[in-house]
Design a protein around this motif. Structure first.
Motif, PDB file in Angstrom:
ATOM      1  N   GLU A 306       0.829  -1.210   0.000  1.00 22.33           N
ATOM      2  CA  GLU A 306       0.000   0.000   0.000  1.00 22.33           C
ATOM      3  C   GLU A 306       0.859   1.254   0.000  1.00 22.33           C
ATOM      4  O   GLU A 306       0.544   2.245  -0.666  1.00 22.33           O
ATOM      5  CB  GLU A 306      -0.933  -0.027   1.212  1.00 22.33           C
ATOM      6  CG  GLU A 306      -2.024  -1.078   1.110  1.00 22.33           C
ATOM      7  CD  GLU A 306      -2.873  -1.170   2.362  1.00 22.33           C
ATOM      8  OE1 GLU A 306      -4.071  -0.834   2.290  1.00 22.33           O
ATOM      9  OE2 GLU A 306      -2.343  -1.576   3.418  1.00 22.33           O
ATOM     10  N   ASP A 309       2.253   1.566  -3.588  1.00 19.59           N
ATOM     11  CA  ASP A 309       1.244   2.045  -4.546  1.00 19.59           C
ATOM     12  C   ASP A 309       0.930   3.525  -4.343  1.00 19.59           C
ATOM     13  O   ASP A 309       0.699   4.254  -5.315  1.00 19.59           O
ATOM     14  CB  ASP A 309      -0.034   1.216  -4.402  1.00 19.59           C
ATOM     15  CG  ASP A 309       0.110  -0.179  -4.987  1.00 19.59           C
ATOM     16  OD1 ASP A 309       1.089  -0.417  -5.727  1.00 19.59           O
ATOM     17  OD2 ASP A 309      -0.736  -1.040  -4.685  1.00 19.59           O
ATOM     18  N   GLY A 313       2.491   3.955  -7.598  1.00 15.14           N
ATOM     19  CA  GLY A 313       1.502   3.167  -8.310  1.00 15.14           C
ATOM     20  C   GLY A 313       0.934   3.837  -9.556  1.00 15.14           C
ATOM     21  O   GLY A 313       1.241   4.993  -9.879  1.00 15.14           O
ATOM     22  N   ASP A 319       4.141   6.373 -11.696  1.00 18.02           N
ATOM     23  CA  ASP A 319       3.663   5.151 -12.357  1.00 18.02           C
ATOM     24  C   ASP A 319       4.816   4.186 -12.641  1.00 18.02           C
ATOM     25  O   ASP A 319       5.106   3.850 -13.790  1.00 18.02           O
ATOM     26  CB  ASP A 319       2.940   5.501 -13.658  1.00 18.02           C
ATOM     27  CG  ASP A 319       2.227   4.293 -14.252  1.00 18.02           C
ATOM     28  OD1 ASP A 319       2.082   3.278 -13.561  1.00 18.02           O
ATOM     29  OD2 ASP A 319       1.833   4.376 -15.441  1.00 18.02           O
ATOM     30  N   ARG A 322       6.213  -2.382 -10.049  1.00 22.57           N
ATOM     31  CA  ARG A 322       6.985  -2.856  -8.906  1.00 22.57           C
ATOM     32  C   ARG A 322       8.209  -3.658  -9.317  1.00 22.57           C
ATOM     33  O   ARG A 322       9.239  -3.596  -8.650  1.00 22.57           O
ATOM     34  CB  ARG A 322       6.096  -3.680  -7.965  1.00 22.57           C
ATOM     35  CG  ARG A 322       5.190  -2.796  -7.130  1.00 22.57           C
ATOM     36  CD  ARG A 322       4.379  -3.577  -6.128  1.00 22.57           C
ATOM     37  NE  ARG A 322       5.177  -4.178  -5.073  1.00 22.57           N
ATOM     38  CZ  ARG A 322       4.667  -4.720  -3.971  1.00 22.57           C
ATOM     39  NH1 ARG A 322       3.353  -4.723  -3.786  1.00 22.57           N
ATOM     40  NH2 ARG A 322       5.452  -5.269  -3.055  1.00 22.57           N
TER      41      ARG A 322
END
Length: 340
Positions: A306, A309, A313, A319, A322
């Protein structure tokens, strides 16, 4: 006279170094007494540490600092951020200006054994890359005689020099103290490329005036595992920083999120989950923290995924997929040591 001065200097040095472990052992106690964690962060790069429109610091490194404050105080606001350049970050930590560095700092052998510091645990995997204006080159080897912007005091200086030397290709380095200075120089045409870690290049690109005009070349030229750094000879503080980081990863591995942590704590019969969330107290007791230290972190900031992101994320300007920062169960390198 020379001998006497030498002996006096040696005695003073011995006294200073003998006192260092005692001072270092008090890091957690000093933080509690102060009522605030002091965390060294980047001077500004999207995704890791950057002020938002209200002047509030945001990013992954910032949230790792906040999580540590929650583990200690159960209060994400009890942290003071100190922006540090690449060339001053380790000096500031060694002198006691900050308690910990979460600052895109690569773990290397020489840093670990020569600086009087200790890297704690890897929380982000990266690699050196280059950003160029779209349509200029397709491979780094094509940048013969190029001027390349670099950040002084980083591993990227050496990585760039080593690569161009290995292909017998000259280039001209242009060094800057801060990332924003290098990015501005690149956009102004003072250099042909900027070399640093790929995640930071993605962050730099996202804040450019016309991001679509720039491309991060796909090649990678190094291993850049980021770790928190602390002063050496403080095993208690080492443990707190290490296991706080690991707990955020473990929460993602177990599927514990900011939204469901309370329910998991109340209903789970999984022994690992009960330990992590403080239903049984042994983990908190071992670290001299509240039994709910890990539960509090996840409730306040979410698990590792979390945090990632929110910083990198698809809904963020950066953007950044991962990639190696996926969990090991999903083909990545992120792996929590067993919390038991």
């Amino acid at each position: 006279m020379l001998g006497r001065n030498f002996l006096l200097a040696a005695a003073l040095a011995a006294g200073i170094f003998a006192a260092l472990p005692a001072r270092a052992q008090q890091t957690l106690e000093a933080i509690k007494a102060r009522g605030q964690l002091i965390c060294g962060i980047h001077t500004g790069v999207a995704g890791f540490a950057q002020p938002d429109s209200r002047g509030v610091w945001q990013g992954m490194d910032v949230d790792m600092c906040r999580a540590l404050a929650v583990a200690i105080f159960n209060d994400a606001g009890k942290v003071r951020f100190v922006p540090l350049s690449s060339s001053t970050r380790f000096t500031a930590l060694g002198s006691g200006e900050v308690d910990v560095l979460f600052r895109t700092s690569t773990q290397t052998m020489l840093r670990d054994v020569t600086l009087g510091l200790r890297h704690v645990v890897t929380y982000f995997y990266d690699g050196h890359g280059f950003i160029v204006r779209k349509g200029t080159v397709e491979k780094v080897a094509e940048m013969r005689d190029a001027t390349i912007c670099l950040i002084q005091g980083t591993t990227n200086e050496q990585v760039t020099a080593d690569y161009f030397r290995s292909i017998n290709t000259p280039f001209r380095p242009l060094l800057f103290e801060r990332t924003d200075q290098a990015a501005n120089a690149l956009q102004a045409g003072r250099c042909d490329s900027l070399g640093t870690d790929a995640s930071q290049l993605a962050g730099i690109r996202s804040t450019m005036q016309t991001p679509q005009d720039w491309v991060v070349l796909p090649e990678r030229f190094s291993k850049e595992p980021y770790g928190a750094y602390i002063r050496r000879d403080d095993p208690q503080w080492f443990d707190v920083v290490r296991w706080a980081t690991s707990a955020l990863i473990e929460a993602e591995e177990q599927g514990i999120t900011q939204a469901n942590a309370e329910e998991q704590r109340r209903t789970s019969v999984n022994p690992n989950t009960r330990r992590l969330l403080g239903v049984t107290p042994e983990l908190g007791e071992a670290l001299k923290l509240d039994r709910g230290w890990a539960y509090n972190m996840v409730r306040a900031l979410g698990n590792y995924g979390e945090i990632y992101d929110r910083s990198f994320g698809p809904r963020t300007p950066v953007d950044l997929p991962r990639g190696p920062n996926k969990l090991w169960t999903q083909g990545g390198l992120i792996y929590a040591l067993p919390l038991r």
